[in-house]
Design a protein around this motif. Structure first.
Motif, mmCIF file in Angstrom:
data_model
loop_
_atom_site.group_PDB
_atom_site.id
_atom_site.type_symbol
_atom_site.label_atom_id
_atom_site.label_comp_id
_atom_site.label_asym_id
_atom_site.label_seq_id
_atom_site.Cartn_x
_atom_site.Cartn_y
_atom_site.Cartn_z
ATOM 1 N N HIS A 16 21.236 39.528 -40.657
ATOM 2 C CA HIS A 16 21.008 38.686 -39.652
ATOM 3 C C HIS A 16 19.686 37.712 -39.976
ATOM 4 C CE1 HIS A 16 17.569 41.306 -39.237
ATOM 5 N NE2 HIS A 16 16.941 40.620 -38.670
ATOM 6 N N GLU A 17 19.052 37.783 -41.153
ATOM 7 C CA GLU A 17 18.222 36.749 -41.462
ATOM 8 C C GLU A 17 18.411 36.041 -42.700
ATOM 9 O OE1 GLU A 17 14.834 39.357 -43.720
ATOM 10 O OE2 GLU A 17 15.210 39.907 -41.628
ATOM 11 N N GLY A 36 29.730 36.308 -41.526
ATOM 12 C CA GLY A 36 28.655 35.016 -41.460
ATOM 13 C C GLY A 36 28.495 34.272 -42.980
ATOM 14 N N LYS A 190 26.028 29.367 -38.491
ATOM 15 C CA LYS A 190 26.755 30.041 -38.881
ATOM 16 C C LYS A 190 28.177 29.715 -38.889
ATOM 17 C CE LYS A 190 23.574 33.324 -39.674
ATOM 18 N NZ LYS A 190 23.406 34.100 -41.046
#
Length: 199
Positions: A16-17, A36, A190
């Motif tokens: 997520h980062e 992503g 994204k």
């Protein structure tokens, strides 16, 4: 700052980062990629440098390929330009072997993975040289040349045939696709989520 190499489990925990850059060919990317991930084929990396620099300035940049070899090359090239990036150890192969999710565009028929394309072409050339060598002995040089190229490829962990095959139309991104990817990297967006499918 992230380490220069991450395992699949480390990436899964931090996905997520991270901004994920997949440097495989468009066809390989379509066959399944990390959630992503943005597709910037290795041979288009120089075009993407400004966008990648922007993305790296916002946070961790992770580069992936099938095995980790092309992504390691990409990381070295990025480092030469002052861009810090990490590679996924073992690439998407390790990622899928551990059961992590991959995304595939629905209804997309993708070409074979690059290593499979290389095996088909190399095997076909060797077979052609051997068969033609029954009639014309000089044709056996084709088989010998391909064999020598494969040995060199293994020793140097490079593949000239893959570089050539990557230039074929079915392995290259459309200009509009690459432009959209670069715009997303610059804007920090994204890619649109695709259905999750297991490998």
């Amino acid at each position: 700052m992230i380490p220069t190499a991450l395992t699949a489990d480390q990436v899964n925990a931090r996905l997520h980062e991270l901004t994920v850059i997949d440097v495989r060919t468009t066809g390989e990317y379509a066959s399944g990629h990390l959630p992503g991930a943005h597709n910037v084929p290795l041979d288009r990396l120089d075009t993407a440098l400004p966008a990648l620099k922007t993305a790296a300035g916002r946070g961790g940049l992770l580069v992936v390929c099938a095995s980790g070899a092309r992504s390691a090359t990409a990381c070295r090239r990025l480092a030469d330009q002052g861009i810090t990036a990490a590679t996924l150890i073992g690439g998407t192969t390790a990622w899928t072997q551990l059961g992590h999710d991959i995304h595939r565009p629905a209804g997309t028929r993708s070409p074979w993975a690059m290593d499979r394309q290389v095996r088909l072409v190399a095997g076909s050339l060797v077979l052609t040289g051997l068969i033609a060598g029954q009639r014309w002995s000089a044709a056996r040089r084709l088989s010998a040349g391909v064999a020598g190229g494969l040995v060199f490829s293994a020793l140097t962990n490079t593949c000239g045939m893959a570089r050539i095959l990557a230039k074929l139309p079915h392995n290259r991104p459309k200009a509009a696709d690459l432009d959209a990817t670069l715009a997303a990297l610059t804007g920090g967006q994204k890619p649109v989520a695709e259905p999750v499918r297991r490998a």
